[in-house]
Design an enzyme around this catalytic site. Structure first.
Site, short mmCIF file in Angstrom:
data_model
loop_
_atom_site.label_atom_id
_atom_site.label_comp_id
_atom_site.label_asym_id
_atom_site.label_seq_id
_atom_site.Cartn_x
_atom_site.Cartn_y
_atom_site.Cartn_z
CG ASN A 9 -48.72 -29.76 -37.63
OD1 ASN A 9 -49.35 -30.80 -37.45
ND2 ASN A 9 -47.46 -29.60 -37.25
CD1 TRP A 10 -55.45 -28.95 -37.47
CD2 TRP A 10 -56.72 -30.79 -37.68
NE1 TRP A 10 -56.55 -28.61 -38.22
CE2 TRP A 10 -57.35 -29.72 -38.37
CE3 TRP A 10 -57.34 -32.04 -37.69
CZ2 TRP A 10 -58.56 -29.87 -39.04
CZ3 TRP A 10 -58.55 -32.18 -38.35
CH2 TRP A 10 -59.16 -31.12 -39.02
CE LYS A 11 -47.49 -28.28 -33.86
NZ LYS A 11 -46.52 -27.51 -33.09
CG HIS A 95 -43.14 -30.36 -37.16
ND1 HIS A 95 -42.85 -30.20 -35.83
CD2 HIS A 95 -43.96 -29.33 -37.50
CE1 HIS A 95 -43.48 -29.12 -35.38
NE2 HIS A 95 -44.16 -28.58 -36.37
CD GLU A 97 -44.23 -30.17 -32.39
OE1 GLU A 97 -45.12 -30.85 -32.95
OE2 GLU A 97 -44.39 -28.98 -32.06
CD GLU A 167 -43.37 -25.17 -38.51
OE1 GLU A 167 -44.49 -24.66 -38.35
OE2 GLU A 167 -43.09 -26.33 -38.17
N GLY A 173 -45.22 -23.00 -30.49
CA GLY A 173 -45.98 -23.30 -29.29
C GLY A 173 -45.61 -22.45 -28.09
CB SER A 212 -46.37 -18.30 -31.86
OG SER A 212 -45.91 -19.23 -30.90
N GLY A 233 -49.99 -24.16 -35.94
CA GLY A 233 -50.27 -25.21 -34.97
C GLY A 233 -51.49 -24.88 -34.14
N GLY A 234 -51.27 -24.38 -32.93
CA GLY A 234 -52.35 -24.15 -31.97
C GLY A 234 -53.53 -23.37 -32.53
P1 13P Z 1 -47.73 -23.22 -33.18
O1 13P Z 1 -48.50 -22.42 -34.21
O2 13P Z 1 -48.61 -23.87 -32.15
O3 13P Z 1 -46.60 -22.43 -32.61
O4 13P Z 1 -47.07 -24.46 -33.99
C1 13P Z 1 -46.36 -24.20 -35.14
C2 13P Z 1 -46.03 -25.48 -35.78
O5 13P Z 1 -45.23 -26.25 -35.27
C3 13P Z 1 -46.72 -25.82 -37.02
O6 13P Z 1 -46.15 -26.94 -37.62
#
Ligand code: 13P
Length: 250
Positions: A9-11, A95, A97, A167, A173, A212, A233-234
């Site tokens: 998930n590149w956000k 999600h 967020e 999640e 994050g 994470s 994510g990251g």
């Molecule tokens: P991180 O891997 O950066 O913690 O993000 C997880 C996430 O929200 C994937 O959708």
């Protein structure tokens, strides 16, 4: 046996240049991991570019969010039909967020889930508890409530064709990955709760862990009985990390 799925998930990240570099950097590992499904969810504006870059490799892609509306006066939205036009396979929905910064309620998430399926995409339904909810021991109730809101609208059989991403919000994050035992406990609970409604769904649905995930933690997480891959994510933005995570799912 469920096929493991590793999804990035590149956000809100990327440039035209970095998108190309990233896909080129992960495609060999994705192609070599023949028993692992690999997918990325870029920002909507990069969907066409990603569609072109993955045309000749095994990487799938999806949207991070879509509208419940198909067309019309809805400024700023992206419709599932538009996403599908580029041969996307998935869309994330719910999600944390989106729930947190865009006030998406369980009802909105359920409506989006239905719209995503209706237009031929596979929803990746994100659920998970906050730190406060974990500390007050309501994690299981929280994930049940989030799932039930969608099942009440879409029906349990709709879950034969979806992915669930557990999640925990406190792990997103933050660098605080859930331990494999903590994650497995919730994944097993989700699966047994689903099994009370449909054994077929419970056996079939891929449940991803997100929060994470790094190359160093992937293998141990993915070796748990009810963890069928990760939503990353990251670490999905760093070639060596994402390749390590793909290899951790082999
Ligand atoms: P991180 O891997 O950066 O913690 O993000 C997880 C996430 O929200 C994937 O959708």
């Amino acid at each position: 046996m469920r096929t493991p799925l590793v999804m990035g998930n590149w956000k809100l990240n990327g440039t035209k240049e970095s998108v190309t570099t990233l896909i080129k950097g992960i495609e060999a590992a994705a192609d070599a991991a023949t028993n692992v499904e690999v997918a990325v969810c870029p920002p909507a504006i990069f969907i066409e570019q990603v569609a072109n870059l993955v045309a000749n490799n095994s990487i799938e892609f999806g949207a991070q969010d879509v509208s419940t509306n198909i067309e019309g006066a809805y400024t700023g939205e992206t419709s599932p039909v538009m996403v599908k036009e580029f041969a996307a396979k998935y869309s994330l929905v719910g999600h944390s967020e989106r729930r947190q910064y865009h006030n998406e309620t369980d009802a909105v998430v359920a409506a989006k889930f239905v719209a995503i399926q209706k237009h031929g995409l596979i929803p990746v339904l994100c659920i998970g508890e906050t730190l406060e909810e974990r500390e007050t021991n309501v994690t299981k109730t929280v994930v049940e409530t989030q799932l039930k809101a969608v099942i009440d609208v879409a029906g349990i059989d709709a879950f034969e064709n979806c992915v669930i991403a557990y999640e925990p919000v406190w792990a997103i994050g933050t660098g605080k990955v859930a331990t494999s035992e903590q994650a497995q406990e919730v994944h097993a609970h989700i699966r047994s709760w689903l099994a009370e409604q449909s054994k077929v769904v419970a056996d079939k649905v891929q449940i991803l862990y997100g929060g994470s995930v790094k190359a160093a933690s992937a293998k141990e997480l993915f070796s748990q009985a009810d963890i069928d891959g990760g939503l990353v994510g990251g670490a999905a933005l760093v070639i060596e990390e994402f390749v390590g995570i793909i290899n951790g799912a082999k």
